[in-house]
Design an enzyme around this catalytic site. Structure first.
Site, mmCIF file in Angstrom:
data_model
loop_
_atom_site.group_PDB
_atom_site.id
_atom_site.type_symbol
_atom_site.label_atom_id
_atom_site.label_comp_id
_atom_site.label_asym_id
_atom_site.label_seq_id
_atom_site.Cartn_x
_atom_site.Cartn_y
_atom_site.Cartn_z
ATOM 1 N N LYS A 274 0.743 -0.971 -0.056
ATOM 2 C CA LYS A 274 -0.438 -0.265 -0.031
ATOM 3 C C LYS A 274 0.969 1.840 -0.071
ATOM 4 C CE LYS A 274 -4.119 -1.745 0.079
ATOM 5 N NZ LYS A 274 -5.315 -2.384 2.297
ATOM 6 N N ARG A 309 -3.272 -10.338 4.379
ATOM 7 C CA ARG A 309 -3.720 -10.332 3.264
ATOM 8 C C ARG A 309 -2.447 -9.764 2.158
ATOM 9 N NH1 ARG A 309 -6.162 -6.444 0.044
ATOM 10 N NH2 ARG A 309 -7.352 -7.866 -1.801
HETATM 11 N N1 HH2 Z 1 -7.171 -3.974 0.608
HETATM 12 C C1 HH2 Z 1 -7.722 -4.253 -0.524
HETATM 13 C C2 HH2 Z 1 -8.644 -5.039 -0.706
HETATM 14 N N2 HH2 Z 1 -9.619 -6.030 0.128
HETATM 15 N N3 HH2 Z 1 -9.823 -6.405 1.569
HETATM 16 C C3 HH2 Z 1 -9.566 -6.321 2.846
HETATM 17 N N4 HH2 Z 1 -10.288 -7.271 3.976
HETATM 18 N N5 HH2 Z 1 -8.528 -5.343 3.789
HETATM 19 C C4 HH2 Z 1 -7.856 -5.239 2.900
HETATM 20 O O1 HH2 Z 1 -6.988 -4.065 3.510
HETATM 21 C C5 HH2 Z 1 -8.211 -4.672 1.926
HETATM 22 C C6 HH2 Z 1 -9.211 -5.765 1.501
HETATM 23 C C7 HH2 Z 1 -7.391 -3.138 -1.792
HETATM 24 O O2 HH2 Z 1 -5.842 -3.769 -2.252
HETATM 25 P P1 HH2 Z 1 -5.587 -4.714 -3.252
HETATM 26 O O3 HH2 Z 1 -6.801 -5.555 -3.635
HETATM 27 O O4 HH2 Z 1 -4.242 -4.787 -4.144
HETATM 28 O O5 HH2 Z 1 -5.909 -3.455 -4.560
HETATM 29 P P2 HH2 Z 1 -7.692 -3.021 -5.374
HETATM 30 O O6 HH2 Z 1 -8.869 -2.549 -4.368
HETATM 31 O O7 HH2 Z 1 -7.176 -1.794 -6.396
HETATM 32 O O8 HH2 Z 1 -7.421 -4.028 -6.129
#
Ligand code: HH2
Length: 333
Positions: A274, A309
């Site tokens: 992040k 995660r």
């Molecule tokens: N962060 C993201 C998405 N889902 N779910 C939980 N429970 N906690 C988190 O911190 C979280 C999440 C964002 O990260 P990412 O999936 O890498 O990116 P994007 O939302 O752009 O797909």
């Protein structure tokens, strides 16, 4: 509200009066700080033993060590790995590689929730995620799968295709039907804190006291979920790193992470790659934030977080193998 903050430790030897933090084989505490809204010390209203109880997620997952949740974003536009697992074959290959690297859970998502991301239509989100989940199961992979969605119909399709857990970054605030789907299915559900929506959340996030305000919000969402018929034992909580938070907010939540054990649910932490990691390390490209992500993952493990995660499963599993060996007493190995 009385806040109960177990002071998490991993140093050895463990004193005789130490309690395992939420059933951990690695993290212990002997001090339970209790304070009120104004951060004045008060007498605890919770027995320390309550915080020592294990918090099982699924019967087939261990509950005495941090679990690694591998991220498979079946999206063209995710912030960290944008588009690299968008094609179904690429998503499948990513999932297989993560399982081989030791992922305990796969988190499949079809909608980016990065700051400023646009909404994805339900039919499109289902078309991205359900076939990938079905293909993973058809390939004989039995690793638990969570569906990263805010939407009832997407969750339903994913569960029908073989998913086991719902991961809702809106904590049941986005789709009024998702609570009923979760209650009916009996699947565990992660309730994540966010201030605002992905479109607005990073515009000017503000809190007086971020740690207790995020805690209060999650406590209210837990009550709401239970009122929808979801068992307390099926809830997972997440402070939502980067969702309506400045760098200072993210750091305060990470430093105080063990406070969230008092909510009575396992803690999921998603900090991988992040922006704050880039800001603090001076690394602009998200895919090059692996070492910083691991530093945060180990810190969260040290506070007893049950699910990490991450994008980089092999690297995180390796780091945790060392952390585990170094934080468990010789007699227990
Ligand atoms: N962060 C993201 C998405 N889902 N779910 C939980 N429970 N906690 C988190 O911190 C979280 C999440 C964002 O990260 P990412 O999936 O890498 O990116 P994007 O939302 O752009 O797909």
């Amino acid at each position: 509200m009385i806040y109960h903050h177990p002071r998490a430790r991993t140093d050895l030897p463990r004193p005789g009066d130490a309690l395992a933090l939420a059933g951990s084989a690695h993290v212990w505490f002997r001090t339970l700080e209790a304070f009120d809204h104004a951060r004045r010390p008060v007498t605890p209203a919770l027995a320390a033993e309550t915080l020592a109880q294990p918090r099982p997620i699924l019967p087939r997952l261990p509950n005495d060590r941090p679990l690694v949740m591998g991220i498979v974003n079946v999206t063209p536009d995710s912030f960290s790995d944008g588009g690299t697992a968008y094609a179904p074959e690429a998503a499948m290959a990513r999932a297989q590689a993560m399982v081989a690297a030791g992922a305990d859970i796969l988190d499949i998502g079809g909608e980016s929730t990065r700051p400023g991301a646009a909404d994805v239509a339900v039919s499109e989100e289902i078309a991205r995620t359900a076939p990938v989940i079905a293909a993973i199961r058809a390939a004989g992979i039995t690793t638990p799968i969570s569906i990263d969605t805010r939407k009832a119909r997407v969750a339903e399709a994913a569960l029908a295709a073989g998913a086991d857990i719902i991961n809702d970054v809106s904590a049941l605030t986005h789709d009024p039907d998702l609570g009923a789907v979760a209650a009916r299915s009996g699947a565990p559900i992660c309730l994540m804190h966010a201030q605002g929506t992905p479109q607005t959340m990073q515009s000017d996030p503000r809190y007086d006291d971020v740690l207790t305000e995020v805690y209060d919000h999650l406590a209210r969402r837990i009550e709401f979920a239970q009122a929808q018929g979801i068992d307390a034992g099926r809830l997972i909580t997440d402070p939502g790193i980067g969702f309506g938070k400045t760098l200072a907010h993210n750091l305060a939540l990470l430093r105080g992470l063990s406070l969230f054990h008092a909510l009575g649910a396992p803690i999921l932490l998603g900090a991988s790659r992040k922006r704050f990691i880039g800001t603090l390390s001076g690394v602009d490209e998200a895919a090059r934030r692996v070492s910083g992500s691991i530093a945060v993952a180990l810190m969260a493990a040290g506070q007893g977080a049950q699910i990490l995660r991450v994008h980089d499963v092999a690297e995180t599993v390796q780091a945790l193998a060392l952390w585990r060996a170094l934080t468990v007493e010789e007699t227990k190995r």
